[in-house]
Design an enzyme around this catalytic site. Structure first.
Site, PDB file in Angstrom:
ATOM      1  N   GLY A  78       0.819  -1.210   0.000  1.00  9.68           N
ATOM      2  CA  GLY A  78       0.000   0.000   0.000  1.00  9.68           C
ATOM      3  C   GLY A  78       0.850   1.256   0.000  1.00  9.68           C
ATOM      4  O   GLY A  78       1.938   1.296   0.575  1.00  9.68           O
ATOM      5  N   ARG A 142       1.367  -5.730  -5.036  1.00  6.72           N
ATOM      6  CA  ARG A 142       1.378  -6.652  -3.900  1.00  6.72           C
ATOM      7  C   ARG A 142       1.831  -8.065  -4.266  1.00  6.72           C
ATOM      8  O   ARG A 142       1.545  -9.008  -3.543  1.00  6.72           O
ATOM      9  CB  ARG A 142      -0.012  -6.708  -3.268  1.00  6.72           C
ATOM     10  CG  ARG A 142      -0.437  -5.438  -2.541  1.00  6.72           C
ATOM     11  CD  ARG A 142      -1.578  -5.698  -1.599  1.00  6.72           C
ATOM     12  NE  ARG A 142      -2.067  -4.487  -0.956  1.00  6.72           N
ATOM     13  CZ  ARG A 142      -1.547  -3.961   0.150  1.00  6.72           C
ATOM     14  NH1 ARG A 142      -0.514  -4.532   0.730  1.00  6.72           N
ATOM     15  NH2 ARG A 142      -2.054  -2.867   0.672  1.00  6.72           N
ATOM     16  N   ASP A 173       5.134  -7.705   5.542  1.00  8.19           N
ATOM     17  CA  ASP A 173       5.157  -8.816   4.590  1.00  8.19           C
ATOM     18  C   ASP A 173       6.264  -8.631   3.544  1.00  8.19           C
ATOM     19  O   ASP A 173       7.001  -9.561   3.233  1.00  8.19           O
ATOM     20  CB  ASP A 173       3.804  -8.924   3.858  1.00  8.19           C
ATOM     21  CG  ASP A 173       2.720  -9.519   4.763  1.00  8.19           C
ATOM     22  OD1 ASP A 173       3.060 -10.312   5.648  1.00  8.19           O
ATOM     23  OD2 ASP A 173       1.537  -9.170   4.571  1.00  8.19           O
ATOM     24  N   LYS A 199       8.061   0.765   5.625  1.00  5.96           N
ATOM     25  CA  LYS A 199       6.938   1.572   5.141  1.00  5.96           C
ATOM     26  C   LYS A 199       5.622   1.007   5.628  1.00  5.96           C
ATOM     27  O   LYS A 199       5.478  -0.205   5.703  1.00  5.96           O
ATOM     28  CB  LYS A 199       6.950   1.545   3.602  1.00  5.96           C
ATOM     29  CG  LYS A 199       5.734   2.095   2.945  1.00  5.96           C
ATOM     30  CD  LYS A 199       5.099   1.134   1.931  1.00  5.96           C
ATOM     31  CE  LYS A 199       4.364   0.002   2.593  1.00  5.96           C
ATOM     32  NZ  LYS A 199       3.499  -0.772   1.681  1.00  5.96           N
ATOM     33  N   THR A 200       4.685   1.767   5.976  1.00  4.77           N
ATOM     34  CA  THR A 200       3.262   1.454   6.077  1.00  4.77           C
ATOM     35  C   THR A 200       2.567   2.503   6.926  1.00  4.77           C
ATOM     36  O   THR A 200       3.042   2.854   8.025  1.00  4.77           O
ATOM     37  CB  THR A 200       2.920   0.054   6.632  1.00  4.77           C
ATOM     38  OG1 THR A 200       1.496  -0.047   6.692  1.00  4.77           O
ATOM     39  CG2 THR A 200       3.478  -0.268   8.006  1.00  4.77           C
ATOM     40  N   ASP A 202       0.045   1.975   8.430  1.00  4.00           N
ATOM     41  CA  ASP A 202      -0.575   1.263   9.554  1.00  4.00           C
ATOM     42  C   ASP A 202       0.214   1.407  10.857  1.00  4.00           C
ATOM     43  O   ASP A 202      -0.327   1.168  11.939  1.00  4.00           O
ATOM     44  CB  ASP A 202      -0.707  -0.233   9.238  1.00  4.00           C
ATOM     45  CG  ASP A 202      -1.707  -0.489   8.120  1.00  4.00           C
ATOM     46  OD1 ASP A 202      -2.243   0.492   7.577  1.00  4.00           O
ATOM     47  OD2 ASP A 202      -1.945  -1.660   7.796  1.00  4.00           O
TER      48      ASP A 202
HETATM   49  P1  FBP Z   1       0.595  -1.951   3.619  1.00  2.00           P
HETATM   50  O1  FBP Z   1       0.560  -2.821   4.835  1.00  2.00           O
HETATM   51  O2  FBP Z   1       0.995  -2.660   2.393  1.00  2.00           O
HETATM   52  O3  FBP Z   1       1.394  -0.720   3.869  1.00  2.00           O
HETATM   53  O4  FBP Z   1      -0.884  -1.437   3.326  1.00  2.00           O
HETATM   54  C1  FBP Z   1      -1.600  -0.740   4.250  1.00  2.00           C
HETATM   55  C2  FBP Z   1      -3.040  -0.537   3.846  1.00  2.00           C
HETATM   56  O5  FBP Z   1      -3.263   0.828   3.552  1.00  2.00           O
HETATM   57  C3  FBP Z   1      -3.978  -1.026   4.934  1.00  2.00           C
HETATM   58  O6  FBP Z   1      -4.206  -0.019   5.884  1.00  2.00           O
HETATM   59  C4  FBP Z   1      -5.201  -1.422   4.156  1.00  2.00           C
HETATM   60  O7  FBP Z   1      -5.922  -2.439   4.809  1.00  2.00           O
HETATM   61  C5  FBP Z   1      -4.615  -1.962   2.891  1.00  2.00           C
HETATM   62  O8  FBP Z   1      -3.393  -1.290   2.690  1.00  2.00           O
HETATM   63  C6  FBP Z   1      -5.517  -1.766   1.702  1.00  2.00           C
HETATM   64  O9  FBP Z   1      -4.831  -2.182   0.578  1.00  2.00           O
HETATM   65  P2  FBP Z   1      -5.459  -2.245  -0.868  1.00  2.00           P
HETATM   66  O10 FBP Z   1      -5.784  -0.848  -1.263  1.00  2.00           O
HETATM   67  O11 FBP Z   1      -4.397  -2.869  -1.700  1.00  2.00           O
HETATM   68  O12 FBP Z   1      -6.691  -3.092  -0.746  1.00  2.00           O
END
Ligand code: FBP
Length: 545
Positions: A78, A142, A173, A199-200, A202
């Site tokens: 993300g 992803r 991940d 990065k994230t 979250d």
């Molecule tokens: P990452 O863990 O890859 O940084 O992604 C975070 C995030 O924004 C989460 O908060 C959310 O659940 C997810 O990505 C949504 O991803 P997508 O838009 O690919 O469904």
């Protein structure tokens, strides 16, 4: 050249700050040998070439001649504000070592490495993206890098481009995969290093060594601005309860940080729900109790923050998801047509889990059963928990009204804040932090390191005092069950109920529930007083207190 807003033009000229140790030549200071956070014997066995390496720190050193080398970079998962600055830091870092060094970006995530899709990041291209939000310079994806076949396809293009090291910018991940790749290339003696960057939005990729994942700061400030605006609107109109779901796939760091920044009437914390073994009905009763108490004082309005991952933390649903993961992991299940999968799942669940499954609204049940991301995670961002909860609260209040326990009006508005913040232009903190992470990665590469994560610490101090270095990724690993099998993964950092940020929130939430003490943080400021422009998250401030 793309048309730019005035802010973009002005912001392009911002020179991110670096820690003092990275402002000139560096020397490497190695610490003690390390071990993984759990399952040491197994992790050591799985990563014989990259296990146990020391933590490293950079200090100011003497200038050395640096031979020419090329680097590859991948944005994974993300989007998070500041990704472009990690790349600009990396770019400036390798160019400062040798102006002939080249940076290649693999397109649309790890898949670009496997499919040999890449571009060279030139100085002109880089300048278009400095201090901007988004991952659009090379795109993200992803694809899970875990098969030998993918690693072998990767080495073909890495060799063709003369790439000495690959930098993977990702969450837990993706950094787990970076570590697996580093181990594989080390075991094969392929001579390609792999470095990760945390990065994230979250905020769950943090531990003793990593103070924050990048993007959390900007994303939380963006959501908090919006929540503050909603707070002011609802305090003006006094007729709506706003149910606001906030991104954060698993941990509730974003919801907690936004609560600290805005002081809502209710904020649910998934980790607490799990610890107290609360049911969906307990949660609904808690919210309805606050709605009724506020109605009793004439306030038929309020704000409720809901972490995106809540549903997975409700114990009964957690057990259900664990069994669903096992049921869906078999070859037999994979062969079942999508339209027949719900019936297949129902036929294979144990009695207790079947009862939970059947009690959920059909759309939520099918989300849990059918939609997974490539890492096997439930796609919680697609589940409309905010609507589910407000519907159930309305039903509970109707019952309370009949019993004479509630007198008031309940009307709800729903919001989901996630994508609104993931590509925001990075705050000063994220702009500096990300640039430093990228620049620091170039120094880890020059020092010959592989299987390390780039880390910058002491981040509540001014940037010049930040500490730069690297941590072996194996140090953050343990074994967890994924898609029915035990796998080595980076341990996710959940909200600690004994930690200072949660304790601060818990000490104030009763007061915030009844009084209307909303805070209005306003939009991110890039120029102006330092206490406004350079403030870090409340989480970081409380943690580092
Ligand atoms: P990452 O863990 O890859 O940084 O992604 C975070 C995030 O924004 C989460 O908060 C959310 O659940 C997810 O990505 C949504 O991803 P997508 O838009 O690919 O469904």
């Amino acid at each position: 050249m793309a048309v730019k807003s005035n802010l973009q033009k002005a912001r392009a000229g911002y020179q991110p700050k670096l820690p003092k140790a990275l402002q000139g030549p560096v020397k490497v200071i190695e610490g003690e040998k390390t071990q993984s956070v759990g399952d040491q014997t197994e992790i050591n066995g799985l990563f014989p070439n990259t296990y146990g390496m020391p933590v490293v720190e950079f200090a100011q050193g003497e200038k050395n001649e640096s031979v020419q080398f090329n680097i590859g970079v991948i944005l994974s998962g993300g989007q998070a504000p500041g990704g472009h600055n990690v790349i600009s830091g990396l770019y400036d870092g390798i160019k400062s070592l040798n102006p002939n060094n080249k940076l290649y970006g693999f397109l649309m995530g790890p898949g670009g490495l496997v499919d040999h899709k890449y571009i060279e990041i030139t100085s002109e291209l880089m300048d278009e993206y400095r201090n901007t939000g988004g991952f659009d310079i090379i795109g993200s994806g992803r694809t899970k890098l875990e098969e030998v076949d993918q690693f072998e396809k990767g080495i073909v293009i890495l060799r063709k481009l003369g790439i000495k090291a690959l930098v993977i910018i990702g969450g837990d991940d993706s950094n787990t995969n970076a570590c697996v790749l580093a181990e594989y290339y080390a075991a094969k003696n392929y001579g390609v290093q792999v470095i990760g960057c945390p990065k994230t939005i979250d905020g769950d990729l943090k531990n003793e060594q990593i103070e924050a994942s990048f993007g959390f700061d900007t994303a939380c400030k963006t959501y908090s601005e919006l929540i503050g605006n909603i707070g002011r609107d609802c305090n003006s109109a006094r007729k709506y309860w706003h149910f606001i779901k906030l991104m954060g796939r698993s941990a509730s760091h974003i919801a907690l940080e936004c609560a600290l920044q805005t002081q809502p009437n209710v904020c649910l914390i998934s980790e607490e729900v799990a610890a107290k073994e609360q049911s969906l009905d307990d949660i609904v009763s808690y919210i309805a109790g606050i709605v009724a108490a506020r109605a009793g004082q004439g306030d038929n309005f309020g704000t409720v923050l809901i972490p995106e991952g809540l549903i997975e933390f409700i114990p009964a649903i957690k057990k259900l998801i664990a069994e669903l993961n096992d049921v869906l992991a078999t070859d037999e299940a994979k062969a079942v047509a999508r339209e027949d999968q719900i019936e297949y799942v129902k036929a294979h669940l144990c009695k207790a889990n079947l009862a939970t499954f059947s009690s959920l609204p059909a759309d939520v049940a099918s989300q849990l059963a059918l939609d997974r991301d490539p890492h096997g995670n439930v796609q919680v961002s697609l589940i409309e928990t905010e609507k589910l909860l407000s519907k159930m609260v309305a039903a509970k209040l109707a019952g309370m009204k009949k019993e004479g326990k509630y007198v008031g009006k309940f009307a709800a508005q729903h919001h989901f804040f996630g994508y609104e913040g993931r590509c925001a232009a990075p705050s000063n903190f994220d702009a500096d932090y990300c640039y430093s992470l990228g620049f620091n990665a170039s120094r880890l590469i020059a020092a010959g390191k592989t299987g390390y994560m780039s880390v910058i610490r002491n981040t509540t101090a001014p940037a010049s005092e930040w500490i730069a270095g690297g941590v072996p990724i194996t140090m953050m690993m343990n074994l967890e069950k994924r898609a029915g099998k035990m796998k080595p993964v980076i341990r996710k950092a959940l909200v600690e109920l004994e930690g200072k940020p949660f304790k601060f929130f818990a000490a104030h939430r009763e007061e915030w529930a009844l009084s209307t003490s909303y805070l209005y943080p306003g939009s991110i400021q890039y120029w102006g007083p330092s206490e406004v422009c350079d403030q870090t998250t409340k989480t970081l401030q409380l943690e580092q207190e």
